[in-house]
Design an enzyme around this catalytic site. Structure first.
Site, short mmCIF file in Angstrom:
data_model
loop_
_atom_site.label_atom_id
_atom_site.label_comp_id
_atom_site.label_asym_id
_atom_site.label_seq_id
_atom_site.Cartn_x
_atom_site.Cartn_y
_atom_site.Cartn_z
N ARG A 15 -1.70 -50.12 43.38
CA ARG A 15 -2.32 -50.16 42.06
C ARG A 15 -2.42 -48.74 41.48
O ARG A 15 -2.26 -47.76 42.20
CB ARG A 15 -3.71 -50.79 42.14
CG ARG A 15 -3.69 -52.29 42.40
CD ARG A 15 -5.08 -52.85 42.66
NE ARG A 15 -5.62 -52.45 43.94
CZ ARG A 15 -6.83 -52.77 44.40
NH1 ARG A 15 -7.65 -53.49 43.64
NH2 ARG A 15 -7.23 -52.39 45.59
N LYS A 75 -9.01 -47.15 44.25
CA LYS A 75 -9.77 -47.22 45.51
C LYS A 75 -10.58 -45.94 45.73
O LYS A 75 -10.36 -44.91 45.10
CB LYS A 75 -8.81 -47.45 46.69
CG LYS A 75 -8.22 -48.84 46.70
CD LYS A 75 -9.29 -49.93 46.74
CE LYS A 75 -10.05 -49.96 48.04
NZ LYS A 75 -11.12 -51.01 48.03
N TYR A 94 -13.54 -47.57 42.31
CA TYR A 94 -14.32 -48.32 43.29
C TYR A 94 -14.74 -47.36 44.40
O TYR A 94 -13.94 -46.54 44.85
CB TYR A 94 -13.49 -49.46 43.90
CG TYR A 94 -13.22 -50.61 42.97
CD1 TYR A 94 -14.27 -51.42 42.52
CD2 TYR A 94 -11.93 -50.92 42.56
CE1 TYR A 94 -14.03 -52.48 41.66
CE2 TYR A 94 -11.68 -51.99 41.70
CZ TYR A 94 -12.73 -52.77 41.26
OH TYR A 94 -12.50 -53.82 40.42
N HIS A 96 -17.69 -48.48 46.98
CA HIS A 96 -18.17 -49.29 48.11
C HIS A 96 -18.83 -48.40 49.17
O HIS A 96 -18.42 -48.35 50.33
CB HIS A 96 -17.02 -50.09 48.71
CG HIS A 96 -16.38 -51.05 47.76
ND1 HIS A 96 -17.02 -52.17 47.28
CD2 HIS A 96 -15.14 -51.04 47.19
CE1 HIS A 96 -16.20 -52.83 46.46
NE2 HIS A 96 -15.08 -52.16 46.37
N GLU A 118 -17.87 -51.07 40.94
CA GLU A 118 -18.48 -52.29 41.47
C GLU A 118 -19.96 -52.44 41.17
O GLU A 118 -20.53 -53.52 41.39
CB GLU A 118 -18.24 -52.41 42.99
CG GLU A 118 -19.04 -51.46 43.84
CD GLU A 118 -18.35 -50.13 44.08
OE1 GLU A 118 -18.83 -49.37 44.95
OE2 GLU A 118 -17.32 -49.85 43.41
N SER A 134 -12.43 -59.47 42.20
CA SER A 134 -13.00 -60.60 42.94
C SER A 134 -12.19 -61.86 42.67
O SER A 134 -11.96 -62.68 43.57
CB SER A 134 -14.46 -60.82 42.55
OG SER A 134 -15.26 -59.73 42.92
N ASP A 198 -23.63 -72.04 49.61
CA ASP A 198 -24.30 -70.98 48.85
C ASP A 198 -25.80 -71.24 48.88
O ASP A 198 -26.23 -72.38 49.07
CB ASP A 198 -23.79 -70.95 47.40
CG ASP A 198 -24.08 -69.63 46.71
OD1 ASP A 198 -23.15 -68.82 46.54
OD2 ASP A 198 -25.25 -69.40 46.34
N SER A 220 -26.75 -73.16 51.85
CA SER A 220 -26.44 -72.28 52.98
C SER A 220 -27.69 -71.91 53.78
O SER A 220 -28.60 -71.24 53.28
CB SER A 220 -25.76 -71.01 52.48
OG SER A 220 -25.44 -70.15 53.55
N VAL A 239 -19.27 -63.36 50.25
CA VAL A 239 -20.67 -63.05 49.95
C VAL A 239 -20.78 -61.66 49.33
O VAL A 239 -20.10 -60.73 49.77
CB VAL A 239 -21.52 -63.12 51.23
CG1 VAL A 239 -22.97 -62.77 50.94
CG2 VAL A 239 -21.41 -64.51 51.84
N ALA A 268 -15.47 -59.85 51.82
CA ALA A 268 -16.58 -58.90 51.69
C ALA A 268 -16.38 -57.64 52.53
O ALA A 268 -17.30 -56.82 52.65
CB ALA A 268 -17.89 -59.58 52.11
N ASP A 270 -14.95 -54.83 52.06
CA ASP A 270 -15.21 -53.57 51.37
C ASP A 270 -16.67 -53.15 51.48
O ASP A 270 -16.99 -51.96 51.44
CB ASP A 270 -14.83 -53.67 49.89
CG ASP A 270 -13.37 -53.31 49.63
OD1 ASP A 270 -12.83 -52.47 50.38
OD2 ASP A 270 -12.77 -53.88 48.71
N ALA A 299 -8.98 -54.36 53.54
CA ALA A 299 -10.01 -53.79 52.66
C ALA A 299 -9.55 -53.59 51.22
O ALA A 299 -10.36 -53.25 50.37
CB ALA A 299 -10.50 -52.47 53.23
N MET A 301 -7.40 -56.09 49.46
CA MET A 301 -6.61 -57.30 49.29
C MET A 301 -5.82 -57.33 47.98
O MET A 301 -4.63 -57.65 47.97
CB MET A 301 -7.50 -58.54 49.39
CG MET A 301 -7.92 -58.91 50.80
SD MET A 301 -8.98 -60.38 50.82
CE MET A 301 -7.83 -61.66 50.30
#
Length: 372
Positions: A15, A75, A94, A96, A118, A134, A198, A220, A239, A268, A270, A299, A301
């Site tokens: 990217r 990233k 991003y 994270h 994020e 996402s 959930d 959940s 999540v 999840a 990341d 990490a 995707m």
């Protein structure tokens, strides 16, 4: 403003931070954009495309990090990039940070202004710059999970949609937010038997209204997840707690109860992952096996579909990039409290409360950084 776009150097990350049409918008507003030669090739964007949009192409990242007032990436910066950041330089990408103390300390030491895609919010409480990735990761998850279920990949040898006379695979999705909903869309389309768990009654009602009888919904709880995981062929962890480390909802003990050759896909990862047995992997080496269960924990995707992801991301980020460039970071953040929520590290201080809490660091209110 002088804006720089370096090539991404994370494993198989194709990217790019800005596409030519975004560059054209910035140039139209009087800004200068430096783009590293070849930065867009993985997304099918040539240097000529950038030149036509008004960018100046440069060889290597040196000049970008040395001169740019704002660096726009995709990233998180790797260690060699973090060493290049300067005090006062804006980094928009991003990050994270919650599960990554090493990166956090390097960004603190850099004294750069680090704004994370994020954690930027919207008036509805959504995460507009995280949403497109996402969506992509959610739609990819059943695809990669189906591939990992193939016998040659170490899986059970199950076709996700089954065939007449042979049951379809059981797919469990933990989390009914953006990525979970998109994962359910693709899994249903592939013919799987899908269950989404959930803790939000509103999310369960929305999923039920959207999918009807095509999926099952479950509130959940630990007990519910224990039973669901045991019977699943594919478990997708989707999540999210904004800015914070992901909760470990599937324990090692639960993994041990799964069928041999079953697959887990951790969207999840990341944010540290929601399976206790998860650790980050790469597109070059995407899976590993724990207790007979295949784990896919890449990490980045969305980097697998770099062109789609790059355009989707730019559609979301461009208004914020323009605001930062047109007004400078302080004024842009003063004007937009939702963009202010993206400020994670500034002038050596942690300005994102979930990151500070995750790493037991002092938190500084981001609004206090806007003076001057």
């Amino acid at each position: 403003m002088l804006i720089g776009v370096p090539s991404e150097i994370k494993d198989n990350e194709a990217r790019v931070g800005l596409i030519p049409s975004s560059v054209h918008e910035l140039v139209h507003h009087g800004h200068t954009v430096l783009v590293q030669s070849g930065a867009g090739l993985g997304a099918g964007l040539t240097d000529d495309d950038y030149v036509a949009a008004g960018a100046e192409m440069v060889e290597g990242p040196d000049r970008i990090f040395a001169e740019a007032e704002m660096v726009v990436k995709v990233k998180e910066p790797l260690a060699q990039e973090r060493k290049r950041l300067r005090p006062g330089q804006v980094l928009f990408t991003y990050l994270h940070l919650a599960p990554d103390p090493e990166q956090t300390q390097d960004l603190i030491a850099s004294r750069a202004v680090c704004i994370a895609y994020e954690t930027v919010t919207s008036s509805s409480g959504a995460l507009p710059l995280l949403t497109p990735m996402s969506e992509v990761a959610g739609r990819l998850a059943p695809q990669v999970g189906a591939h990992a279920l193939e016998k040659a990949q170490g899986g059970r040898g199950i076709l996700l949609g089954g065939v007449p006379g042979v049951p379809a695979a059981s797919v469990v999705i933990i989390g009914g937010g953006v990525s979970g909903t998109h994962a359910a869309t693709i899994a249903v389309g592939m013919g799987a038997r899908v269950t989404v768990a959930d803790r939000s009654p509103e999310a369960l009602k929305r999923l039920s209204a959207q999918f009807g009888n095509a999926i099952s919904t479950v509130y959940s709880t630990r007990a519910a997840i224990t039973e669901l995981v045991k019977e699943a062929d594919l478990v997708i962890g989707a999540v999210l707690i904004p800015g914070a480390a992901a909760p470990k909802l599937v324990t090692r003990e639960m993994i041990r109860t799964m069928k041999k050759g079953a697959v887990v896909v951790d969207i999840a990862i990341d944010q540290g992952g929601c399976f206790e047995t998860s650790h980050p992997t790469t597109h070059s080496d995407p899976t590993y096996v724990v207790d007979g269960v295949v784990h896919y924990c890449v990490a980045n995707m969305p980097g697998a579909v770099a062109r789609t992801s790059t355009f989707a991301l730019n559609n979301a980020t461009l208004p914020f990039v323009l605001a930062l460039a047109n007004h400078g970071w302080r004024e842009a953040l003063r004007r937009d409290p939702h963009l202010l929520q993206g400020l994670n590290v500034c002038d050596g201080r942690i300005t994102c409360e979930p990151v500070a809490a995750a790493q037991d660091l002092d938190f500084t209110d981001p609004s206090s950084m806007l003076e001057g």
